[in-house]
Design a protein around this motif. Structure first.
Motif, PDB file in Angstrom:
ATOM      1  N   GLU A 114       0.833  -1.216   0.000  1.00  0.00           N
ATOM      2  CA  GLU A 114       0.000   0.000   0.000  1.00  0.00           C
ATOM      3  C   GLU A 114       0.864   1.261   0.000  1.00  0.00           C
ATOM      4  OE1 GLU A 114      -3.430   2.168   2.708  1.00  0.00           O
ATOM      5  OE2 GLU A 114      -2.959   0.072   3.092  1.00  0.00           O
ATOM      6  N   GLN A 115       1.913   1.256   0.802  1.00  0.00           N
ATOM      7  CA  GLN A 115       2.804   2.408   0.832  1.00  0.00           C
ATOM      8  C   GLN A 115       3.512   2.574  -0.507  1.00  0.00           C
ATOM      9  OE1 GLN A 115       5.778   2.370   3.934  1.00  0.00           O
ATOM     10  NE2 GLN A 115       6.448   4.445   3.477  1.00  0.00           N
ATOM     11  N   MET A 116       3.959   1.466  -1.084  1.00  0.00           N
ATOM     12  CA  MET A 116       4.630   1.513  -2.381  1.00  0.00           C
ATOM     13  C   MET A 116       3.692   2.058  -3.455  1.00  0.00           C
ATOM     14  SD  MET A 116       7.264   1.055  -4.303  1.00  0.00           S
ATOM     15  CE  MET A 116       8.395   0.043  -3.395  1.00  0.00           C
ATOM     16  N   ASP A 117       2.457   1.574  -3.479  1.00  0.00           N
ATOM     17  CA  ASP A 117       1.479   2.061  -4.457  1.00  0.00           C
ATOM     18  C   ASP A 117       1.241   3.557  -4.294  1.00  0.00           C
ATOM     19  OD1 ASP A 117       1.248  -0.488  -5.485  1.00  0.00           O
ATOM     20  OD2 ASP A 117      -0.662  -0.923  -4.476  1.00  0.00           O
ATOM     21  N   SER A 118       1.157   4.017  -3.060  1.00  0.00           N
ATOM     22  CA  SER A 118       0.952   5.449  -2.789  1.00  0.00           C
ATOM     23  C   SER A 118       2.141   6.262  -3.276  1.00  0.00           C
ATOM     24  CB  SER A 118       0.745   5.694  -1.295  1.00  0.00           C
ATOM     25  OG  SER A 118      -0.419   5.084  -0.838  1.00  0.00           O
ATOM     26  N   LEU A 119       3.337   5.768  -3.020  1.00  0.00           N
ATOM     27  CA  LEU A 119       4.539   6.473  -3.442  1.00  0.00           C
ATOM     28  C   LEU A 119       4.639   6.531  -4.966  1.00  0.00           C
ATOM     29  CD1 LEU A 119       7.085   7.907  -2.483  1.00  0.00           C
ATOM     30  CD2 LEU A 119       8.216   5.675  -2.410  1.00  0.00           C
ATOM     31  N   VAL A 120       4.326   5.438  -5.626  1.00  0.00           N
ATOM     32  CA  VAL A 120       4.366   5.411  -7.091  1.00  0.00           C
ATOM     33  C   VAL A 120       3.341   6.384  -7.667  1.00  0.00           C
ATOM     34  CG1 VAL A 120       3.887   3.973  -9.116  1.00  0.00           C
ATOM     35  CG2 VAL A 120       5.346   3.102  -7.287  1.00  0.00           C
ATOM     36  N   GLU A 121       2.141   6.425  -7.100  1.00  0.00           N
ATOM     37  CA  GLU A 121       1.129   7.369  -7.585  1.00  0.00           C
ATOM     38  C   GLU A 121       1.577   8.812  -7.377  1.00  0.00           C
ATOM     39  OE1 GLU A 121      -3.667   8.247  -7.457  1.00  0.00           O
ATOM     40  OE2 GLU A 121      -2.836   6.832  -6.019  1.00  0.00           O
ATOM     41  N   LEU A 122       2.230   9.092  -6.265  1.00  0.00           N
ATOM     42  CA  LEU A 122       2.781  10.432  -6.038  1.00  0.00           C
ATOM     43  C   LEU A 122       3.825  10.779  -7.091  1.00  0.00           C
ATOM     44  CD1 LEU A 122       3.158  10.549  -2.174  1.00  0.00           C
ATOM     45  CD2 LEU A 122       2.137  12.348  -3.560  1.00  0.00           C
ATOM     46  N   MET A 123       4.706   9.836  -7.402  1.00  0.00           N
ATOM     47  CA  MET A 123       5.744  10.088  -8.398  1.00  0.00           C
ATOM     48  C   MET A 123       5.142  10.295  -9.789  1.00  0.00           C
ATOM     49  SD  MET A 123       8.973   7.739  -7.109  1.00  0.00           S
ATOM     50  CE  MET A 123       8.221   6.224  -7.617  1.00  0.00           C
ATOM     51  N   GLU A 124       4.147   9.503 -10.137  1.00  0.00           N
ATOM     52  CA  GLU A 124       3.497   9.660 -11.444  1.00  0.00           C
ATOM     53  C   GLU A 124       2.807  11.013 -11.539  1.00  0.00           C
ATOM     54  OE1 GLU A 124       2.504   4.923 -12.207  1.00  0.00           O
ATOM     55  OE2 GLU A 124       0.947   6.230 -11.390  1.00  0.00           O
ATOM     56  N   THR A 125       2.137  11.402 -10.480  1.00  0.00           N
ATOM     57  CA  THR A 125       1.437  12.686 -10.467  1.00  0.00           C
ATOM     58  C   THR A 125       2.438  13.836 -10.544  1.00  0.00           C
ATOM     59  OG1 THR A 125      -0.319  11.676  -9.162  1.00  0.00           O
ATOM     60  CG2 THR A 125      -0.257  14.061  -9.201  1.00  0.00           C
ATOM     61  N   SER A 126       3.531  13.718  -9.823  1.00  0.00           N
ATOM     62  CA  SER A 126       4.583  14.734  -9.868  1.00  0.00           C
ATOM     63  C   SER A 126       5.162  14.861 -11.280  1.00  0.00           C
ATOM     64  CB  SER A 126       5.687  14.365  -8.881  1.00  0.00           C
ATOM     65  OG  SER A 126       6.737  15.283  -8.949  1.00  0.00           O
TER      66      SER A 126
END
Length: 86
Positions: free
Chosen positions: A4-16
């Motif tokens: 879950e943390q990894m998915d959240s971090l990846v979504e943050l990076m994609e959005t950035s």
């Protein structure tokens, strides 16, 4: 780091990434209203995602506010994340 943390971090990076790319595009196309709307939508989404992530896992950067005790060092550090396992 759990899934879950990894998915959240990846979504943050994609959005950035979208925010950065649309900002660069808008530097040369300032009158493109559609691109500006896209940029603003993703900027708002990034703020939301960041708030959720930091409330759950702690600060993303050492320049962010931290709850006690200092949470930035709880890691993992960026170079310790193995994205191939997820």
């Amino acid at each position: 780091m759990d899934r879950e943390q990894m998915d959240s971090l990846v979504e943050l990076m994609e959005t950035s990434f979208v925010i950065t790319e649309t900002a660069l595009y808008l530097d040369t196309h300032p009158n493109d209203e559609r691109a500006l709307q896209l940029h603003n939508t993703y900027s708002q989404r990034y703020s939301e995602l960041k708030s959720i992530y930091q409330a759950k896992y702690g600060p993303l950067k050492n320049t962010e506010m931290s709850r006690y005790p200092w949470g930035y060092i709880d890691g993992p550090w960026p170079w310790e994340i193995n994205f191939t396992n997820f």
